[in-house]
Scaffold this motif. Structure first.
Motif, mmCIF file in Angstrom:
data_model
loop_
_atom_site.group_PDB
_atom_site.id
_atom_site.type_symbol
_atom_site.label_atom_id
_atom_site.label_comp_id
_atom_site.label_asym_id
_atom_site.label_seq_id
_atom_site.Cartn_x
_atom_site.Cartn_y
_atom_site.Cartn_z
ATOM 1 N N ARG A 197 0.659 -1.140 0.008
ATOM 2 C CA ARG A 197 -0.122 0.008 -0.160
ATOM 3 C C ARG A 197 0.860 1.210 -0.045
ATOM 4 O O ARG A 197 1.859 1.474 0.888
ATOM 5 C CB ARG A 197 -0.922 0.148 1.178
ATOM 6 C CG ARG A 197 -1.803 0.981 1.313
ATOM 7 C CD ARG A 197 -2.662 0.948 2.648
ATOM 8 N NE ARG A 197 -3.465 2.461 2.760
ATOM 9 C CZ ARG A 197 -4.798 2.159 2.459
ATOM 10 N NH1 ARG A 197 -5.436 1.019 2.072
ATOM 11 N NH2 ARG A 197 -5.889 3.186 2.391
ATOM 12 N N GLU A 198 0.479 2.144 -0.917
ATOM 13 C CA GLU A 198 1.551 3.336 -0.839
ATOM 14 C C GLU A 198 0.354 4.651 -0.746
ATOM 15 O O GLU A 198 -0.924 4.644 -1.199
ATOM 16 C CB GLU A 198 2.128 3.710 -2.177
ATOM 17 C CG GLU A 198 3.261 2.500 -2.450
ATOM 18 C CD GLU A 198 3.772 3.108 -3.724
ATOM 19 O OE1 GLU A 198 3.364 3.787 -4.770
ATOM 20 O OE2 GLU A 198 5.051 2.292 -4.017
ATOM 21 N N THR A 199 0.655 5.624 -0.185
ATOM 22 C CA THR A 199 -0.064 6.902 -0.084
ATOM 23 C C THR A 199 0.353 7.686 -0.828
ATOM 24 O O THR A 199 1.536 7.941 -1.444
ATOM 25 C CB THR A 199 -0.206 7.487 1.517
ATOM 26 O OG1 THR A 199 0.989 7.716 1.909
ATOM 27 C CG2 THR A 199 -0.729 6.222 2.412
ATOM 28 N N ASP A 200 -0.558 8.861 -1.375
ATOM 29 C CA ASP A 200 -0.003 9.975 -2.167
ATOM 30 C C ASP A 200 0.520 10.902 -1.353
ATOM 31 O O ASP A 200 -0.092 11.439 -0.289
ATOM 32 C CB ASP A 200 -1.323 10.438 -2.905
ATOM 33 C CG ASP A 200 -0.985 11.430 -3.980
ATOM 34 O OD1 ASP A 200 -0.128 12.240 -3.579
ATOM 35 O OD2 ASP A 200 -1.519 11.329 -5.086
ATOM 36 N N ALA A 201 1.661 11.589 -1.567
ATOM 37 C CA ALA A 201 2.152 12.575 -0.938
ATOM 38 C C ALA A 201 1.548 13.729 -0.872
ATOM 39 O O ALA A 201 1.488 14.643 0.149
ATOM 40 C CB ALA A 201 3.645 12.929 -1.302
ATOM 41 N N ARG A 202 0.671 14.022 -1.866
ATOM 42 C CA ARG A 202 -0.102 15.408 -1.800
ATOM 43 C C ARG A 202 -1.420 15.013 -1.384
ATOM 44 O O ARG A 202 -2.117 16.284 -0.972
ATOM 45 C CB ARG A 202 -0.337 15.867 -3.416
ATOM 46 C CG ARG A 202 1.100 16.186 -3.841
ATOM 47 C CD ARG A 202 0.967 16.631 -5.380
ATOM 48 N NE ARG A 202 2.201 16.219 -6.167
ATOM 49 C CZ ARG A 202 1.873 16.150 -7.398
ATOM 50 N NH1 ARG A 202 1.270 16.721 -8.256
ATOM 51 N NH2 ARG A 202 2.913 15.439 -7.994
ATOM 52 N N ASP A 203 -1.879 14.004 -1.268
ATOM 53 C CA ASP A 203 -3.417 13.827 -0.823
ATOM 54 C C ASP A 203 -3.494 12.360 0.057
ATOM 55 O O ASP A 203 -3.552 11.338 -0.546
ATOM 56 C CB ASP A 203 -4.337 13.616 -2.136
ATOM 57 C CG ASP A 203 -5.825 13.822 -1.939
ATOM 58 O OD1 ASP A 203 -6.066 13.652 -0.655
ATOM 59 O OD2 ASP A 203 -6.716 13.817 -2.617
ATOM 60 N N ALA A 204 -3.843 12.571 1.239
ATOM 61 C CA ALA A 204 -3.479 11.572 2.093
ATOM 62 C C ALA A 204 -4.791 10.562 1.889
ATOM 63 O O ALA A 204 -4.806 9.397 2.503
ATOM 64 C CB ALA A 204 -3.382 11.949 3.475
ATOM 65 N N ARG A 205 -5.833 11.193 1.285
ATOM 66 C CA ARG A 205 -7.192 10.311 0.960
ATOM 67 C C ARG A 205 -6.833 9.251 0.075
ATOM 68 O O ARG A 205 -7.647 8.331 -0.147
ATOM 69 C CB ARG A 205 -8.184 11.157 0.514
ATOM 70 C CG ARG A 205 -8.514 12.089 1.814
ATOM 71 C CD ARG A 205 -9.622 13.217 1.323
ATOM 72 N NE ARG A 205 -9.062 14.197 0.301
ATOM 73 C CZ ARG A 205 -9.529 14.893 -0.594
ATOM 74 N NH1 ARG A 205 -10.705 15.221 -0.260
ATOM 75 N NH2 ARG A 205 -8.643 15.599 -1.173
ATOM 76 N N VAL A 206 -6.007 9.367 -0.989
ATOM 77 C CA VAL A 206 -5.599 8.514 -2.113
ATOM 78 C C VAL A 206 -4.673 7.390 -1.669
ATOM 79 O O VAL A 206 -3.621 7.730 -0.924
ATOM 80 C CB VAL A 206 -5.034 9.405 -3.267
ATOM 81 C CG1 VAL A 206 -4.631 8.493 -4.283
ATOM 82 C CG2 VAL A 206 -5.735 10.460 -3.482
ATOM 83 N N ALA A 207 -5.173 6.388 -1.876
ATOM 84 C CA ALA A 207 -4.383 4.980 -1.641
ATOM 85 C C ALA A 207 -3.873 4.302 -2.993
ATOM 86 O O ALA A 207 -4.722 4.162 -3.871
ATOM 87 C CB ALA A 207 -4.771 4.181 -0.683
ATOM 88 N N TYR A 208 -2.841 4.036 -3.145
ATOM 89 C CA TYR A 208 -2.378 3.057 -4.126
ATOM 90 C C TYR A 208 -2.180 1.827 -3.808
ATOM 91 O O TYR A 208 -1.580 1.347 -2.778
ATOM 92 C CB TYR A 208 -0.993 3.639 -4.705
ATOM 93 C CG TYR A 208 -1.036 5.025 -5.711
ATOM 94 C CD1 TYR A 208 -1.668 5.236 -6.826
ATOM 95 C CD2 TYR A 208 -0.822 6.238 -5.089
ATOM 96 C CE1 TYR A 208 -1.831 6.187 -7.540
ATOM 97 C CE2 TYR A 208 -1.235 7.528 -5.511
ATOM 98 C CZ TYR A 208 -1.317 7.567 -6.687
ATOM 99 O OH TYR A 208 -1.704 8.637 -7.241
ATOM 100 N N ALA A 209 -2.277 0.830 -4.599
ATOM 101 C CA ALA A 209 -1.734 -0.579 -4.662
ATOM 102 C C ALA A 209 -0.679 -0.682 -5.628
ATOM 103 O O ALA A 209 -0.708 -0.329 -6.762
ATOM 104 C CB ALA A 209 -2.819 -1.636 -5.040
ATOM 105 N N ALA A 210 0.313 -1.102 -5.017
ATOM 106 C CA ALA A 210 1.919 -0.978 -5.856
ATOM 107 C C ALA A 210 2.459 -2.747 -5.787
ATOM 108 O O ALA A 210 2.458 -3.018 -4.775
ATOM 109 C CB ALA A 210 2.779 -0.040 -5.396
ATOM 110 N N LEU A 211 2.805 -3.049 -6.862
ATOM 111 C CA LEU A 211 3.448 -4.153 -7.115
ATOM 112 C C LEU A 211 4.914 -4.029 -6.440
ATOM 113 O O LEU A 211 5.735 -3.219 -6.799
ATOM 114 C CB LEU A 211 3.697 -4.653 -8.519
ATOM 115 C CG LEU A 211 3.595 -5.681 -8.943
ATOM 116 C CD1 LEU A 211 2.522 -6.798 -8.554
ATOM 117 C CD2 LEU A 211 3.897 -5.909 -10.585
#
Length: 152
Positions: free
Chosen positions: A82-96
């Motif tokens: 799981r990664e978070t967006d440095a600019r928007d903490a509400r945005v979460a990424y799934a990263a390989l």
């Protein structure tokens, strides 16, 4: 029974058989299900090997909670993080992860073999796969973009 219902039920039966074959091979060799493989494949084809979780859910046809449940075991075994967006903490990424990329590369070969086994049978004539692909696209199963190979 109407022709439409008959075809629908035969399509469901064929889909079930395909899922079983993929699950069996991918599970035995790499410890992932077809659903897990699809997550890894979408992430592998995404720019930077990551997608917003909400976009991944849409691509997989899942709800946000469904993709969260699907990602949890992949995160536990280190294939996805799981990664978070440095600019928007509400945005979460799934990263390989690197391990996820490696598992995807191996699982992709096994999945290609399953597909070759299924569609390499003598009852499939030249042009049948193209026709079937076109019909499935008309039905709404566009699938993954073909022009994007998994990124290393």
């Amino acid at each position: 029974m109407s022709d439409a219902l008959d075809v629908s039920l035969r399509l469901v039966k064929a889909q079930t058989a395909l899922v079983r074959r993929f699950d069996s091979r991918l599970g035995a060799l790499y410890g992932v299900s077809l659903a897990d493989f699809l997550v890894l494949l979408h992430l592998g084809r995404a720019e930077g090997g990551r997608m917003r979780r909400v976009d991944l859910a849409g691509a997989l046809g899942l709800t946000a909670s469904g993709v969260t449940r699907g990602l949890a075991p992949l995160e536990r075994i280190g294939l996805v993080e799981r990664e978070t967006d440095a600019r928007d903490a509400r945005v979460a990424y799934a990263a390989l992860t690197d391990a996820g990329r490696e598992r995807l590369a191996h699982a992709l070969k096994a999945a290609e073999q399953v597909a070759a086994d299924v569609f390499g049978a003598p009852e499939w004539a030249d042009g049948d796969l193209g026709e079937l692909g076109g019909l499935l696209t008309r039905l709404g199963g566009a699938g993954l973009p073909e022009d994007h190979a998994p990124q290393a």
